[in-house]
Design a protein around this motif. Sequence first.
Motif, mmCIF file in Angstrom:
data_model
loop_
_atom_site.group_PDB
_atom_site.id
_atom_site.type_symbol
_atom_site.label_atom_id
_atom_site.label_comp_id
_atom_site.label_asym_id
_atom_site.label_seq_id
_atom_site.Cartn_x
_atom_site.Cartn_y
_atom_site.Cartn_z
ATOM 1 N N UNK A 23 7.741 1.027 -15.558
ATOM 2 C CA UNK A 23 7.058 -0.260 -15.379
ATOM 3 C C UNK A 23 7.167 -0.787 -13.949
ATOM 4 N N UNK A 24 8.321 -0.609 -13.301
ATOM 5 C CA UNK A 24 8.463 -1.171 -11.959
ATOM 6 C C UNK A 24 7.536 -0.468 -10.971
ATOM 7 N N UNK A 25 7.247 0.825 -11.194
ATOM 8 C CA UNK A 25 6.317 1.532 -10.315
ATOM 9 C C UNK A 25 4.894 1.021 -10.506
ATOM 10 N N UNK A 26 4.524 0.733 -11.728
ATOM 11 C CA UNK A 26 3.203 0.163 -11.975
ATOM 12 C C UNK A 26 3.067 -1.188 -11.284
ATOM 13 N N UNK A 27 4.148 -1.990 -11.331
ATOM 14 C CA UNK A 27 4.098 -3.301 -10.700
ATOM 15 C C UNK A 27 4.048 -3.235 -9.190
ATOM 16 N N UNK A 28 4.684 -2.205 -8.610
ATOM 17 C CA UNK A 28 4.720 -2.066 -7.157
ATOM 18 C C UNK A 28 3.320 -1.963 -6.548
ATOM 19 N N UNK A 29 2.396 -1.351 -7.261
ATOM 20 C CA UNK A 29 1.061 -1.099 -6.690
ATOM 21 C C UNK A 29 0.378 -2.377 -6.228
ATOM 22 N N UNK A 30 0.666 -3.486 -6.903
ATOM 23 C CA UNK A 30 -0.021 -4.740 -6.583
ATOM 24 C C UNK A 30 0.815 -5.679 -5.725
ATOM 25 N N UNK A 31 1.985 -5.199 -5.276
ATOM 26 C CA UNK A 31 2.889 -6.043 -4.493
ATOM 27 C C UNK A 31 2.963 -5.515 -3.064
ATOM 28 N N UNK A 32 2.587 -6.337 -2.085
ATOM 29 C CA UNK A 32 2.734 -5.937 -0.687
ATOM 30 C C UNK A 32 4.191 -6.158 -0.284
ATOM 31 N N UNK A 33 4.842 -5.210 0.438
ATOM 32 C CA UNK A 33 4.256 -4.011 1.033
ATOM 33 C C UNK A 33 4.452 -2.747 0.211
ATOM 34 N N UNK A 34 4.817 -2.860 -1.071
ATOM 35 C CA UNK A 34 5.090 -1.653 -1.854
ATOM 36 C C UNK A 34 3.818 -0.912 -2.242
ATOM 37 N N UNK A 35 2.708 -1.626 -2.429
ATOM 38 C CA UNK A 35 1.433 -0.984 -2.718
ATOM 39 C C UNK A 35 0.672 -0.740 -1.435
ATOM 40 N N UNK A 36 -0.088 0.371 -1.367
ATOM 41 C CA UNK A 36 -0.679 0.736 -0.075
ATOM 42 C C UNK A 36 -1.877 -0.114 0.305
ATOM 43 N N UNK A 37 -2.434 -0.889 -0.588
ATOM 44 C CA UNK A 37 -3.514 -1.808 -0.239
ATOM 45 C C UNK A 37 -4.872 -1.159 -0.211
ATOM 46 N N UNK A 38 -5.207 -0.495 0.901
ATOM 47 C CA UNK A 38 -6.499 0.177 1.009
ATOM 48 C C UNK A 38 -6.384 1.326 2.002
ATOM 49 N N UNK A 39 -7.436 2.142 2.068
ATOM 50 C CA UNK A 39 -7.391 3.332 2.916
ATOM 51 C C UNK A 39 -7.276 2.999 4.399
ATOM 52 N N UNK A 40 -7.821 1.869 4.828
ATOM 53 C CA UNK A 40 -7.728 1.495 6.239
ATOM 54 C C UNK A 40 -6.280 1.221 6.625
ATOM 55 N N UNK A 41 -5.601 0.418 5.826
ATOM 56 C CA UNK A 41 -4.204 0.121 6.090
ATOM 57 C C UNK A 41 -3.353 1.380 5.998
ATOM 58 N N UNK A 42 -3.636 2.218 5.016
ATOM 59 C CA UNK A 42 -2.879 3.454 4.847
ATOM 60 C C UNK A 42 -3.053 4.372 6.051
ATOM 61 N N UNK A 43 -4.273 4.501 6.543
ATOM 62 C CA UNK A 43 -4.537 5.342 7.708
ATOM 63 C C UNK A 43 -3.769 4.853 8.928
ATOM 64 N N UNK A 44 -3.714 3.538 9.097
ATOM 65 C CA UNK A 44 -2.986 2.967 10.228
ATOM 66 C C UNK A 44 -1.489 3.234 10.097
ATOM 67 N N UNK A 45 -0.972 3.107 8.891
ATOM 68 C CA UNK A 45 0.459 3.327 8.681
ATOM 69 C C UNK A 45 0.839 4.782 8.944
#
Length: 254
Positions: A23-45
């Motif tokens: 469950x905590x992994x599912x919740x992480x996806x929607x919590x910044x900075x644990x979820x990657x957000x979008x491909x633009x942010x991911x590419x920059x990271x």
Amino acid sequence: HRHRPEDMVLPGSRHDPLDDAPAHLQGFRSIHPCGFGDDTLLSQAIAATYGMVEMIDDGIGRIVARLDELGCREDTIIVFTSDHGDMMGDHGLFLKDFMHYRGTLQVPMLIDAPGRSPARTDALASSIDLCPTILDLCGVRAFDGIQGQSLTPILEDAGAKVRERVLIEDDIATITSRLTPFPAKTRTVITEQYRYTRNSKGEEQLFDLGADPDEMNDLKRVDAPARADMLEHLADALIAADDAARGAPFNRRY
């Protein structure tokens, strides 16, 4: 700014729905900075991380060059490793805590020792093996009950094996687990083929790392024999890792 975000190759697992994940992994996806957000942010990271890796590599090169200048390169053991990896969008996640995927668990480990030829191995190893390895390379006797295995046999023969499994333990304070979605304890055991994870909430994951290196197909409900085998591996690993199994101090007079 050494690398362009638009040139980065993004992980194929970044759209993993994590439907059957803890469950905590599912919740992480929607919590910044644990979820990657979008491909633009991911590419920059990823681009920034590649720059960091390159900077570290350059620094290590300067250290090695200085060893050469001092004439002690052939009398020096160099170990390059890390305490953990980071999720770079893998399974839609960032960072590292309580995410027992390959992105955080599988770290680089390079050992350069005098008299050993370059080679690469897929043998299992753990960071706990570094101490007995260095002692072994230096001809120093390990203390009674030392944990870990010397990796020297692998340095001499890349096809050698010193482990049949690796144990990973992840704990937080009990009060923290009560106030957050994090499990108080997470245990993972890895063999040459499988990764099995179980936490104190009873949540599990089981992946065939050979057939599914991206860890997308959880087998815990469909492969009972593999799950049973990995539970046995986990039990044996926990027994071996218990502090009480390390022996006791002794005086040579007795």
